[in-house]
Design an enzyme around this catalytic site. Structure first.
Site, PDB file in Angstrom:
ATOM      1  N   ASP A  38       2.831  10.058  37.727  1.00  0.00           N
ATOM      2  CA  ASP A  38       2.179  10.706  38.775  1.00  0.00           C
ATOM      3  C   ASP A  38       3.191  11.743  39.155  1.00  0.00           C
ATOM      4  OD1 ASP A  38       3.570   8.696  39.898  1.00  0.00           O
ATOM      5  OD2 ASP A  38       2.437   8.562  41.697  1.00  0.00           O
ATOM      6  N   GLU A  60       8.671   4.753  27.215  1.00  0.00           N
ATOM      7  CA  GLU A  60       9.865   5.706  27.428  1.00  0.00           C
ATOM      8  C   GLU A  60      11.095   5.692  26.410  1.00  0.00           C
ATOM      9  OE1 GLU A  60       7.266   5.907  31.069  1.00  0.00           O
ATOM     10  OE2 GLU A  60       8.277   4.310  29.935  1.00  0.00           O
ATOM     11  N   HIS A 123       6.266   4.382  45.945  1.00  0.00           N
ATOM     12  CA  HIS A 123       6.215   3.556  44.815  1.00  0.00           C
ATOM     13  C   HIS A 123       7.245   4.213  43.826  1.00  0.00           C
ATOM     14  CE1 HIS A 123       3.495   6.903  44.123  1.00  0.00           C
ATOM     15  NE2 HIS A 123       3.374   6.709  42.761  1.00  0.00           N
ATOM     16  N   HIS A 124       7.553   3.251  42.857  1.00  0.00           N
ATOM     17  CA  HIS A 124       8.478   3.577  41.833  1.00  0.00           C
ATOM     18  C   HIS A 124      10.065   3.750  42.772  1.00  0.00           C
ATOM     19  CE1 HIS A 124       5.483   4.021  39.461  1.00  0.00           C
ATOM     20  NE2 HIS A 124       5.205   5.215  39.029  1.00  0.00           N
ATOM     21  N   GLY A 422      23.980   1.510  17.921  1.00  0.00           N
ATOM     22  CA  GLY A 422      23.666   0.512  17.243  1.00  0.00           C
ATOM     23  C   GLY A 422      22.408  -0.197  17.738  1.00  0.00           C
ATOM     24  N   ASP A 452      12.686  -5.936   9.146  1.00  0.00           N
ATOM     25  CA  ASP A 452      11.428  -6.564  10.032  1.00  0.00           C
ATOM     26  C   ASP A 452      11.836  -6.682  11.226  1.00  0.00           C
ATOM     27  OD1 ASP A 452      13.129  -8.585   9.183  1.00  0.00           O
ATOM     28  OD2 ASP A 452      11.424  -9.526   8.123  1.00  0.00           O
ATOM     29  N   ASN A 479      12.830  -9.426   5.181  1.00  0.00           N
ATOM     30  CA  ASN A 479      13.824 -10.386   4.787  1.00  0.00           C
ATOM     31  C   ASN A 479      13.910 -11.497   5.967  1.00  0.00           C
ATOM     32  OD1 ASN A 479      15.107  -8.767   6.798  1.00  0.00           O
ATOM     33  ND2 ASN A 479      16.776  -8.135   5.318  1.00  0.00           N
ATOM     34  N   GLY A 481      14.124 -11.704   9.336  1.00  0.00           N
ATOM     35  CA  GLY A 481      14.691 -11.918  10.544  1.00  0.00           C
ATOM     36  C   GLY A 481      16.103 -10.665  10.751  1.00  0.00           C
ATOM     37  N   GLU A 485      22.846 -10.046  12.248  1.00  0.00           N
ATOM     38  CA  GLU A 485      23.359 -10.665  13.085  1.00  0.00           C
ATOM     39  C   GLU A 485      23.489 -12.220  12.067  1.00  0.00           C
ATOM     40  OE1 GLU A 485      21.234  -8.780  13.881  1.00  0.00           O
ATOM     41  OE2 GLU A 485      21.686  -8.035  15.847  1.00  0.00           O
TER      42      GLU A 485
END
Length: 573
Positions: A38, A60, A123-124, A422, A452, A479, A481, A485
């Site tokens: 708004d 966003e 608001h916000h 990253g 994925d 693959n 996941g 990591e």
């Protein structure tokens, strides 16, 4: 409260919002990303009036990633959010753009200057009357800020912010209060374009630096060139290519600089990333007695875990705001002018050839027997054989980003990745922005490789691509996941697992016309090879989505080494 300018005093009255969007059009923006709210709605009405297109993103954060991808292709971008809730959702993407030198104009629709002055409970807000808190959050990830609270200085603030965004190649932050949108300001300024030229170097200082560089360059027995990301971000590629072509010195790129150099040149040698380098590259670079680094960013992932073995004593660094020759630094001297003069005056140099990368698949990986699974060692050279000149290739942080190091590009390919910041999921939004920029600038294929796990963070932007009739080719590497990591820590840990989606079905879920889209599923080398040979697929006539299956524990060699180094860094006490 902002004081009004009398319209009768203006030669060409124009509304603040129209002035802002006309300036963005002037510097090349055509698509504006963002989410309506708004406090920005009235401002959004001006976008089509000045020849711009509202993209309309799903959230966003994705809009910020998209603006990042768009800016890397077009040179600059714009994103509009609403106060508080909208702008904070964007900040991760803006921080990434700041760290990686990407110029984004972030426009925030804010409550009126009167509401802010009176500290109204709106608001916000945080409910404490503090309307500066969110701008303060953005201050450290913006190279300039423009708070358009007064029509008297609005035009000057807009022009300065856009110039700084372009010249520093970093995000800027502009607030547009609701009561300022339609305020009249002087439109006559639009007849004078914003000066986007880089500041010139002091001539004597520049000539001195050039003489010092040439002295060491002529003494060197086996010099090499290493090009990195800031050569791209600070628009020095014309100067770089003239140096590379005239000198004929072996030329390499860092991972963040992938695509900066024409890889079909005979002296292009591949990717240098310490122990993660292409074959033969580390030996050639590290044995050189002089390395000219252009736009270097020596981050952990850009150096395969800080495994560079190049002494500063044998290095000349070219940067946008300073030069460093061995251990001597010259502030206030930009690489642009220095590169031009070094190239013009270089004369004959000692040239020793470097490695010559290609897209040949190693013999051990060439097998195409029935049911043979796709591996990274096979995939990335094969991708190199399939790519076409001027393609845009986006790779997600993870297996794809490390894998693309093993791909030799045709001429004119632009590579997008987020090696330093990253943020996983970045590449999906960036693909939307890059594909839109490609649509605006000509018929360039836009190709995305994303894991994925990363895809699941920002999958909604597939919807925005469909909505805007964009035509990317999307490969989701299935693959199971978060592979990068897994290699850092927790190969079989449940926190590195993901819910398995029917990924390609999302094309239909998000409302794509079956006649303007196509999906594929490939599980073997033979199936992938057949797809790359399919001329209809390669012509990219519409959006195409590929589920590409790979073994869970397979990864590019460079990723394994970098992950191991990262794990050691994380464990230091």
């Amino acid at each position: 409260m902002a004081s009004d300018i009398r319209t009768s005093e203006l030669k060409s009255p124009i509304d603040v919002a129209e002035y802002l969007f006309r300036r963005l059009h002037e510097v090349g923006v055509r698509g504006v990303h963002g989410v309506p709210g708004d406090y920005n709605l009235v401002a959004l009405d001006y976008i089509p009036k000045v020849g711009l297109k509202w993209v309309g993103n799903c959230n966003e954060l994705n809009a910020g990633y998209a603006a990042d991808g768009y800016a890397r292709i077009k040179g600059i971008s714009a994103v509009v959010t609403t106060f508080g809730v909208g702008e904070l959702s964007l900040l991760n993407a803006i921080a990434g753009a700041y760290s990686e030198y990407v110029p984004i104009v972030h426009i925030v629709g804010t409550p009126s200057t009167l509401s802010q002055r009176d500290g109204m409970l709106l608001h916000h807000t945080l409910g404490n009357g503090n309307f500066e808190v969110f701008a303060n959050m953005s201050q450290n990830i913006s190279c300039a800020m423009a708070k358009l609270n007064d029509p008297h200085d609005a035009a000057g603030l807009i022009d300065n912010a856009i110039r700084e965004c372009w010249v520093q190649s970093r995000p800027v932050y502009i607030t547009l209060p609701t009561d300022m949108v339609q305020k009249k300001i002087e439109g006559d300024r639009l007849n004078t374009p914003i000066d986007l030229n880089y500041p010139k170097n002091p001539p004597e200082k520049e000539d001195y630096v050039v003489d010092v560089i040439l002295k060491y360059l002529h003494e060197a027995k086996n010099p090499v060139i290493l090009v990195d990301a800031c050569a791209i971000r600070h628009r020095a590629l014309d100067e770089v290519h003239k140096l590379v072509e005239k000198s004929r010195l072996p030329t390499f790129v860092a991972p963040m600089g992938k695509g900066a150099v024409n890889e079909t040149l005979p002296n292009y040698g591949g990717v240098y990333a310490g122990t993660g380098s292409n074959e033969g590259v580390a030996e050639r670079v590290e044995s050189s007695d002089l390395v000219l680094t252009i736009g270097s960013i020596k981050s952990d992932f850009n150096t395969a875990g800080f495994t560079y073995r190049v002494s500063q004593l044998h290095t000349i660094d070219f940067h946008s705001t300073y030069m460093r020759v061995r251990y001597s630094e010259y502030p206030g001297v930009s690489m642009h002018g220095v590169l031009q003069k070094v190239t013009a005056r270089m004369g004959k140099l000692n040239v020793q050839a470097g490695p010559a990368p290609d897209n040949k698949i190693a013999k051990k990986d060439q097998g195409m027997s029935q049911g043979e699974l796709i591996t990274h060692d096979w995939l990335w050279p094969r991708v190199g054989q399939w790519l076409e000149p001027n393609d845009i290739v986006i790779t997600e942080t993870g297996t794809a980003n490390f894998g693309i190091w093993e791909t030799k590009f045709p001429e004119g390919v632009t590579a997008l990745s987020q090696v330093l910041w990253g943020s996983i999921g970045y590449s999906v939004g960036a693909c939307q922005g890059a594909a839109l920029a490609a649509k605006e600038t000509g018929n360039r294929r836009t190709i995305l490789f994303v894991g994925d796990g990363s895809f699941e963070l920002t999958a909604q932007e597939l919807s925005t691509m469909i909505r805007n009739d964009l035509k990317p080719i999307i490969f989701v590497i299935c693959n199971e996941g978060y592979t990068i990591e897994r290699y850092i820590h927790g190969m079989d840990a449940t926190y590195n697992d993901i819910q398995q989606w029917n990924f390609k079905d999302l094309v239909a879920v998000f409302g794509a016309d079956p006649k303007k889209s196509k999906t594929y599923q490939v599980r073997t080398k033979q199936e992938a090879d057949n797809l790359f040979k399919d001329e209809d697929f390669s012509s990219a006539p519409y959006l195409q989505f590929v589920e590409l299956y790979m073994p869970k524990e397979d990864a590019p060699r460079s990723l394994k080494g970098t992950a191991e180094a990262s794990a050691k860094t994380n464990a230091k006490q």
